[in-house]
Enzyme design. Structure first.
Site, PDB file in Angstrom:
ATOM      1  N   ARG A 176       0.831  -1.213   0.000  1.00 26.49           N
ATOM      2  CA  ARG A 176       0.000   0.000   0.000  1.00 26.49           C
ATOM      3  C   ARG A 176       0.863   1.259   0.000  1.00 26.49           C
ATOM      4  O   ARG A 176       0.527   2.261  -0.632  1.00 26.49           O
ATOM      5  CB  ARG A 176      -0.955  -0.011   1.195  1.00 26.49           C
ATOM      6  CG  ARG A 176      -2.079  -1.036   1.012  1.00 26.49           C
ATOM      7  CD  ARG A 176      -2.987  -1.080   2.219  1.00 26.49           C
ATOM      8  NE  ARG A 176      -3.647   0.193   2.487  1.00 26.49           N
ATOM      9  CZ  ARG A 176      -4.130   0.553   3.674  1.00 26.49           C
ATOM     10  NH1 ARG A 176      -4.020  -0.260   4.707  1.00 26.49           N
ATOM     11  NH2 ARG A 176      -4.712   1.721   3.846  1.00 26.49           N
ATOM     12  N   ASN A 194      -8.246   9.360   6.108  1.00 21.49           N
ATOM     13  CA  ASN A 194      -7.295   8.684   5.227  1.00 21.49           C
ATOM     14  C   ASN A 194      -5.900   8.686   5.835  1.00 21.49           C
ATOM     15  O   ASN A 194      -5.483   9.661   6.450  1.00 21.49           O
ATOM     16  CB  ASN A 194      -7.275   9.359   3.856  1.00 21.49           C
ATOM     17  CG  ASN A 194      -8.626   9.259   3.175  1.00 21.49           C
ATOM     18  OD1 ASN A 194      -9.441   8.432   3.583  1.00 21.49           O
ATOM     19  ND2 ASN A 194      -8.873  10.084   2.190  1.00 21.49           N
ATOM     20  N   HIS A 224      -6.852   8.726  11.579  1.00 19.39           N
ATOM     21  CA  HIS A 224      -6.471   7.305  11.582  1.00 19.39           C
ATOM     22  C   HIS A 224      -4.989   7.066  11.341  1.00 19.39           C
ATOM     23  O   HIS A 224      -4.595   5.968  10.985  1.00 19.39           O
ATOM     24  CB  HIS A 224      -7.310   6.543  10.538  1.00 19.39           C
ATOM     25  CG  HIS A 224      -8.774   6.471  10.901  1.00 19.39           C
ATOM     26  ND1 HIS A 224      -9.762   6.161  10.000  1.00 19.39           N
ATOM     27  CD2 HIS A 224      -9.409   6.677  12.085  1.00 19.39           C
ATOM     28  CE1 HIS A 224     -10.948   6.180  10.608  1.00 19.39           C
ATOM     29  NE2 HIS A 224     -10.751   6.498  11.868  1.00 19.39           N
ATOM     30  N   CYS A 241      14.276   2.174  21.762  1.00 22.94           N
ATOM     31  CA  CYS A 241      14.545   1.044  20.867  1.00 22.94           C
ATOM     32  C   CYS A 241      15.231   1.546  19.597  1.00 22.94           C
ATOM     33  O   CYS A 241      15.026   2.682  19.173  1.00 22.94           O
ATOM     34  CB  CYS A 241      13.239   0.358  20.470  1.00 22.94           C
ATOM     35  SG  CYS A 241      12.483  -0.555  21.826  1.00 22.94           S
ATOM     36  N   CYS A 279      15.813  -5.612  22.367  1.00 20.36           N
ATOM     37  CA  CYS A 279      14.686  -6.274  23.049  1.00 20.36           C
ATOM     38  C   CYS A 279      13.736  -7.002  22.100  1.00 20.36           C
ATOM     39  O   CYS A 279      12.786  -7.650  22.563  1.00 20.36           O
ATOM     40  CB  CYS A 279      13.903  -5.249  23.867  1.00 20.36           C
ATOM     41  SG  CYS A 279      13.019  -4.073  22.851  1.00 20.36           S
ATOM     42  N   THR A 283     -16.984   9.211   2.268  1.00 13.47           N
ATOM     43  CA  THR A 283     -16.917   8.242   3.368  1.00 13.47           C
ATOM     44  C   THR A 283     -18.215   7.455   3.457  1.00 13.47           C
ATOM     45  O   THR A 283     -19.296   8.002   3.221  1.00 13.47           O
ATOM     46  CB  THR A 283     -16.595   8.908   4.726  1.00 13.47           C
ATOM     47  OG1 THR A 283     -16.581   7.906   5.744  1.00 13.47           O
ATOM     48  CG2 THR A 283     -17.589   9.990   5.104  1.00 13.47           C
TER      49      THR A 283
HETATM   50  P1  OAD Z   1     -15.073   3.309   2.806  1.00 11.62           P
HETATM   51  O1  OAD Z   1     -14.347   2.430   1.861  1.00 11.62           O
HETATM   52  O2  OAD Z   1     -15.863   2.682   3.895  1.00 11.62           O
HETATM   53  O3  OAD Z   1     -16.069   4.215   1.971  1.00 11.62           O
HETATM   54  C1  OAD Z   1     -15.642   4.862   0.798  1.00 11.62           C
HETATM   55  C2  OAD Z   1     -16.754   5.780   0.361  1.00 11.62           C
HETATM   56  O4  OAD Z   1     -16.278   6.557  -0.722  1.00 11.62           O
HETATM   57  C3  OAD Z   1     -18.011   5.061  -0.113  1.00 11.62           C
HETATM   58  O5  OAD Z   1     -19.137   5.652   0.499  1.00 11.62           O
HETATM   59  C4  OAD Z   1     -18.007   5.305  -1.625  1.00 11.62           C
HETATM   60  O6  OAD Z   1     -19.327   5.409  -2.148  1.00 11.62           O
HETATM   61  C5  OAD Z   1     -17.285   6.617  -1.708  1.00 11.62           C
HETATM   62  N1  OAD Z   1     -16.597   6.875  -2.971  1.00 11.62           N
HETATM   63  C6  OAD Z   1     -16.061   5.976  -3.834  1.00 11.62           C
HETATM   64  N2  OAD Z   1     -15.471   6.613  -4.866  1.00 11.62           N
HETATM   65  C7  OAD Z   1     -15.631   7.946  -4.651  1.00 11.62           C
HETATM   66  C8  OAD Z   1     -15.223   9.133  -5.342  1.00 11.62           C
HETATM   67  N3  OAD Z   1     -14.508   9.055  -6.471  1.00 11.62           N
HETATM   68  N4  OAD Z   1     -15.561  10.337  -4.816  1.00 11.62           N
HETATM   69  C9  OAD Z   1     -16.274  10.400  -3.663  1.00 11.62           C
HETATM   70  N5  OAD Z   1     -16.676   9.330  -2.971  1.00 11.62           N
HETATM   71  C10 OAD Z   1     -16.361   8.122  -3.446  1.00 11.62           C
HETATM   72  O7  OAD Z   1     -14.022   4.365   3.362  1.00 11.62           O
HETATM   73  P2  OAD Z   1     -14.106   5.255   4.684  1.00 11.62           P
HETATM   74  O8  OAD Z   1     -15.474   5.694   4.972  1.00 11.62           O
HETATM   75  O9  OAD Z   1     -13.041   6.285   4.564  1.00 11.62           O
HETATM   76  O10 OAD Z   1      -9.992   2.858   8.846  1.00 11.62           O
HETATM   77  O11 OAD Z   1     -13.669   4.183   5.770  1.00 11.62           O
HETATM   78  C11 OAD Z   1     -13.508   4.572   7.097  1.00 11.62           C
HETATM   79  C12 OAD Z   1     -12.383   3.792   7.710  1.00 11.62           C
HETATM   80  O12 OAD Z   1     -12.610   2.391   7.552  1.00 11.62           O
HETATM   81  C13 OAD Z   1     -11.035   4.017   7.041  1.00 11.62           C
HETATM   82  O13 OAD Z   1     -10.380   5.174   7.507  1.00 11.62           O
HETATM   83  C14 OAD Z   1     -10.287   2.783   7.444  1.00 11.62           C
HETATM   84  C15 OAD Z   1     -11.360   1.749   7.201  1.00 11.62           C
HETATM   85  O14 OAD Z   1     -11.239   0.577   7.941  1.00 11.62           O
HETATM   86  C16 OAD Z   1      -8.732   2.825   9.259  1.00 11.62           C
HETATM   87  O15 OAD Z   1      -7.782   2.727   8.509  1.00 11.62           O
HETATM   88  C17 OAD Z   1      -8.629   2.900  10.740  1.00 11.62           C
END
Ligand code: OAD
Length: 255
Positions: free
Chosen positions: A80, A113, A130, A148, A164, A202
């Site tokens: 990644r 992100n 995050h 460390c 360690c 999101t």
């Molecule tokens: P998700 O993958 O859950 O959601 C992505 C969102 O982006 C969805 O609602 C899609 O419809 C939308 N989407 C896709 N393409 C898009 C575009 N081009 N423009 C706008 N929107 C678009 O991602 P997050 O909600 O960010 O946690 O996920 C939340 C957290 O869950 C992340 O930060 C991560 C994950 O586990 C950690 O890393 C702690």
């Protein structure tokens, strides 16, 4: 590139959100994985293309998973990281940063992100809820109470402390972990203090980030969502714009 025409109702929503963005004393942008999708970074929950449709978060995004197989988790993050190094901010990141620079003191960006694309687009003060996928930290406090230091790299394994055996891990928030101290407080302050919260890309499935839309709304802000699909927090929004970050953010935020 010619801009696609929006249906009339969406065009009216876009005009309302844009008008508020241009005059609001404080604007907060809350971004999720969709913000970076058009930079080629996969989201988590999109059907088929989302990381969690192909990988098990319990194995790859939890401390238990890391302890069970550090090499596997380290390799996944290395992949990644390489993808992120090859990626560039998209027109959405650039529009957010340009808006903030044009209106000093107005914008707060809060992101879920772990990439650095808001920062590379020109908004270094982005609040990261995050963590940072490009940074590492030690898995545990040093059992000897010393600092460390990584030993020689071991092929395919995360670096370990020569003294360690402590392991380096990515400095991201895994499932079951607390958010970085200060970040969620700063994000809540921004949500409470803004006149417009723009929620971009999101799913609204992960808390406490998902709660920020409700916090903002209860504090009197208008809440607008930019997302091509439905999200779990659409009901918290006054306006929903169905489209992508790279397409809609320049239309909303450019001068
Ligand atoms: P998700 O993958 O859950 O959601 C992505 C969102 O982006 C969805 O609602 C899609 O419809 C939308 N989407 C896709 N393409 C898009 C575009 N081009 N423009 C706008 N929107 C678009 O991602 P997050 O909600 O960010 O946690 O996920 C939340 C957290 O869950 C992340 O930060 C991560 C994950 O586990 C950690 O890393 C702690």
């Amino acid at each position: 590139m010619a801009m696609a025409e929006l249906p009339a109702a969406q065009a009216a929503v876009l005009a309302d959100v844009r008008a508020l963005a241009q005059r609001a004393p404080r604007v907060c942008v809350l971004s999720g994985a969709g913000m970076s999708a058009e930079s080629g970074i996969p989201t988590f929950r999109d059907a088929m293309t989302g990381l969690w449709s192909r990988f098990d978060p319990a194995q790859l995004a939890s401390e238990e998973g890391f302890r069970a197989d550090p090499a596997r988790v380290w390799a996944w993050y290395a992949e990644r990281r390489a993808g992120l190094h090859a990626a560039q901010p998209n027109a959405g990141h650039r529009a957010v940063a340009a808006f903030g620079r044009r209106r000093p003191g107005v914008l707060t960006v809060v992101t879920q992100n772990v990439d650095d694309l808001h920062q590379r687009a020109g908004w270094p003060d982005t609040i990261r809820l995050h963590g940072d996928i490009l940074a590492d930290r030690w898995l545990e406090p040093c059992p000897h109470g010393r600092a460390c230091a990584p030993a020689q790299a071991r092929p395919g394994q995360p670096p370990a402390c020569a003294d360690c055996g402590n392991l380096l891990r990515p400095d991201v928030v895994w499932f079951g972990e607390m958010l970085p101290a200060g970040a969620i407080d700063a994000a809540e302050r921004a949500a409470r203090g803004c006149a417009l919260l723009l929620v971009v890309g999101t799913s609204g499935a992960v808390w406490p980030a998902a709660g920020l839309a409700g916090v903002a709304r209860r504090s009197g802000a208008r809440v607008a969502i930019v997302n091509p699909h439905a999200s779990d927090i659409d009901d918290d929004a006054h306006w929903v714009l169905r489209g992508t970050a790279a397409d809609l953010l320049p239309r909303l935020l450019d001068a």
